[in-house]
Design an enzyme around this catalytic site. Structure first.
Site, short mmCIF file in Angstrom:
data_model
loop_
_atom_site.label_atom_id
_atom_site.label_comp_id
_atom_site.label_asym_id
_atom_site.label_seq_id
_atom_site.Cartn_x
_atom_site.Cartn_y
_atom_site.Cartn_z
N SER A 1 1.04 -7.90 0.07
CA SER A 1 1.13 -6.80 -0.69
C SER A 1 1.89 -6.98 -1.91
O SER A 1 2.95 -7.28 -1.90
CB SER A 1 1.93 -5.67 0.01
OG SER A 1 2.06 -4.42 -0.49
N ARG A 2 1.13 -6.85 -3.12
CA ARG A 2 1.96 -7.46 -4.39
C ARG A 2 2.71 -6.43 -4.91
O ARG A 2 3.63 -6.74 -5.61
CB ARG A 2 0.87 -7.71 -5.32
CG ARG A 2 0.07 -9.10 -4.82
CD ARG A 2 -0.58 -9.88 -5.99
NE ARG A 2 -1.53 -10.44 -5.08
CZ ARG A 2 -2.97 -10.27 -5.06
NH1 ARG A 2 -3.54 -9.48 -5.33
NH2 ARG A 2 -3.46 -11.33 -4.25
N VAL A 3 2.79 -5.11 -4.59
CA VAL A 3 3.53 -4.26 -5.25
C VAL A 3 4.18 -3.30 -4.15
O VAL A 3 5.53 -2.69 -4.53
CB VAL A 3 2.72 -3.12 -6.14
CG1 VAL A 3 2.46 -3.80 -7.40
CG2 VAL A 3 1.74 -2.51 -5.53
#
Ligand code: ATP
Ligand code: MG
Length: 498
Positions: free
Chosen positions: A361-363
């Site tokens: 999950s990049r953010v």
């Protein structure tokens, strides 16, 4: 009224009778087949314009040429024949928006599919530009799915786009539906968009949502496998417009596109029938733009625009776990992270079958709630160390005690992450389970007893720490004192006593 009066009255009416002429823009069908038509004439057409073919048949202009247009028909394609007149409606395709849609099932051109009348006041175009940079604000509030493995290791934020990807029958839809069910008291509205699925599947999903009491805050937009490629192509854009209608009023929305692989296939069918040149895997050249313009519309809006958000969960089906096929790589590069589900894990009983190594999950990490942040920091590393060690441990029986205890702990974690469908955890449940794992209390439980043991532990804690539970679920924080209280209660508890 006497006879004289009536004629005078009519005369007067006729004298003042004045209708403005209505101008119709007309064209003629020159070719029709497979749901695609060529139309000659029709001046001043728009891209995406709704066209009327008479007999209640509608289509959409998708190819604008010098002497006519190429259009796709939504349904009843057999009612159109060469020579038929075509009327331009001067409007692009639109979707209904507003609270009246909650609990309803609609098709991509806004008709109710659940047999009840639908009255909406507002319509918005299905194709709309994505919010610009200044219209957005950073993703910093969490959207809880109620699934422990996801909330702790792959957290999702409001306004994020998190892809769910995996082979067929690996629990993709289940994760999305459980996430919708978990929004019950969170104030998040949901839109579920079914593209190219069997009608019986969609009916099953609506049934699940209804039974869970989730339909009251959910809209379903459905284009089933039997419907035309044009309908399937339009479905996600229509669903996104419905979501934008809610987000514009400051609401947080979760939208599920199930699934975009079938959407791409419908678009390929449409493009090939329109004689557009095929590219890689016979998809047309603009298939990247097909999904990027859709997913860019999910955003966390700025305060000036009401602060609403659209969180997207697109679903992609892979073939034998191949992530490097055309459509999967495209959508992976557009989204802010992916949850990768694996058939092998699914069949070995690890459900939800999340492969934590390949999922990111990049953010979302910055959006995670404080209580969860405090207990979930090292889980990914511990799990990957366990997996690595477990491979080696298979070869020999000489394992030193440190390795043995690490393997036992890892196995315990894998088992805690197993979760049935339709029973999302609250924040307190998730934090309590992770604290129980950290305390080592559950290590050594028999594999087939974990479900019963965790259930017993949670119901014990619900009673024992009910004040802490209510506070934590509300605030999302955990003080040192609260943590100690939960840890103390876990230490007191034992399964035999139940
Ligand atoms: P498809 O490729 O057909 O769309 P899918 O990947 O969406 O499938 P699901 O329909 O969600 O998969 O699930 C497949 C089956 O696995 C269903 O019968 C479902 O009940 C079961 N299942 C999914 N998740 C779980 C779970 N956590 N626990 C138990 N059973 C599960
Ligand atoms: Mg599915």
């Amino acid at each position: 009224m006497s006879e004289m009066n009536i004629s005078a009255f009519l005369k007067k009416k006729i004298e003042n009778f004045n209708v403005a002429p209505v101008e119709y823009r007309l064209g003629t069908v020159t070719r029709v087949g497979d749901g695609v038509v060529r139309v000659k004439g029709l001046p001043e057409r728009l891209y995406g314009e709704l066209l009327e073919f008479g007999g209640g048949v509608f289509g959409m202009a998708v190819d604008l040429e010098e002497d006519g247009v190429g259009a796709v028909l939504f349904d009843n394609a057999d009612k159109v024949s060469v020579g038929d007149p075509v009327r331009g409606t001067s409007t692009v395709t639109e979707a209904p928006v507003g609270e009246a849609l909650l609990g309803r099932v609609i098709d991509p051109i806004g008709r109710a599919l659940d047999g009840k009348p639908l009255s909406v006041e507002k319509y918005m175009p299905t194709e709309r530009p994505a919010p610009s940079i200044i219209e957005r604000s950073p993703v910093n509030r969490s959207l809880e799915t109620g699934i422990l493995a996801i909330d702790s290791m792959i957290p999702i934020g409001r306004g994020q786009r998190e892809l769910i990807i995996g082979d067929r029958q690996t629990g993709k839809t289940t994760i999305a539906i459980d996430s919708i069910i978990n929004q019950k008291n969170s104030g998040v509205l949901c839109v579920y968009c079914a593209i190219g699925q069997k009608a019986s599947n969609v009916a099953g999903i609506i049934d699940t949502l209804t039974k869970a009491g989730a339909m009251s805050y959910t809209v379903v937009v459905a284009a089933t496998a039997s419907q035309s490629p044009a309908m399937q192509y339009l479905a996600p854009y229509c669903a996104c417009t419905v979501a934008e209608g809610f987000a514009a009023t400051g609401k947080d929305v979760l939208i599920v596109y199930d699934d975009l692989s079938k959407h791409a296939v419908a678009y390929r069918t449409m493009s090939l029938l329109l004689h557009r040149p095929p590219g890689r895997e016979a998809f047309p050249g603009d298939v990247f733009y097909l999904h990027s313009r859709l997913l860019e519309r999910s955003a966390c809006l700025s305060e000036e625009l009401g602060g609403g958000s659209i969180t997207a969960m697109p679903i992609i089906e892979t073939m034998s776990g191949n992530l490097s096929a055309y459509i999967p790589t495209n959508v992976i590069s557009i989204t802010d992270g992916q949850i990768f589900l694996e058939s092998e894990l699914f069949h070995s009983g690890v459900r939800p079958a999340v492969n934590t190594g390949l999922s990111v999950s990049r953010v979302g990490r910055s959006a995670q709630r404080n209580a969860m942040k405090a207990v979930s920091g090292s889980l990914r590393i511990e799990l990957s160390q366990y997996r690595e060690m477990a491979v080696f441990a298979r070869f020999g029986s000489d394992i030193d005690s440190a390795t043995k205890s690490m393997l036992d702990k890892g196995e315990c974690l894998v088992n805690i992450f197993k979760q049935g469908k339709g029973c999302p955890y609250s924040l307190f449940d998730e934090v309590a389970l992770l604290l129980a794992y950290k305390s080592g209390k559950l290590v050594g439980t028999k594999q087939n007893q974990y479900a019963a043991v965790t259930e017993a532990l949670l119901s014990f804690l619900h009673e024992k720490c009910s004040a802490v539970m209510n506070e934590m679920n509300l605030s999302g924080d955990m003080t040192e004192k609260q943590r100690e209280e939960i840890e103390k209660s876990i230490a007191e508890w034992s399964y035999e006593n139940e």
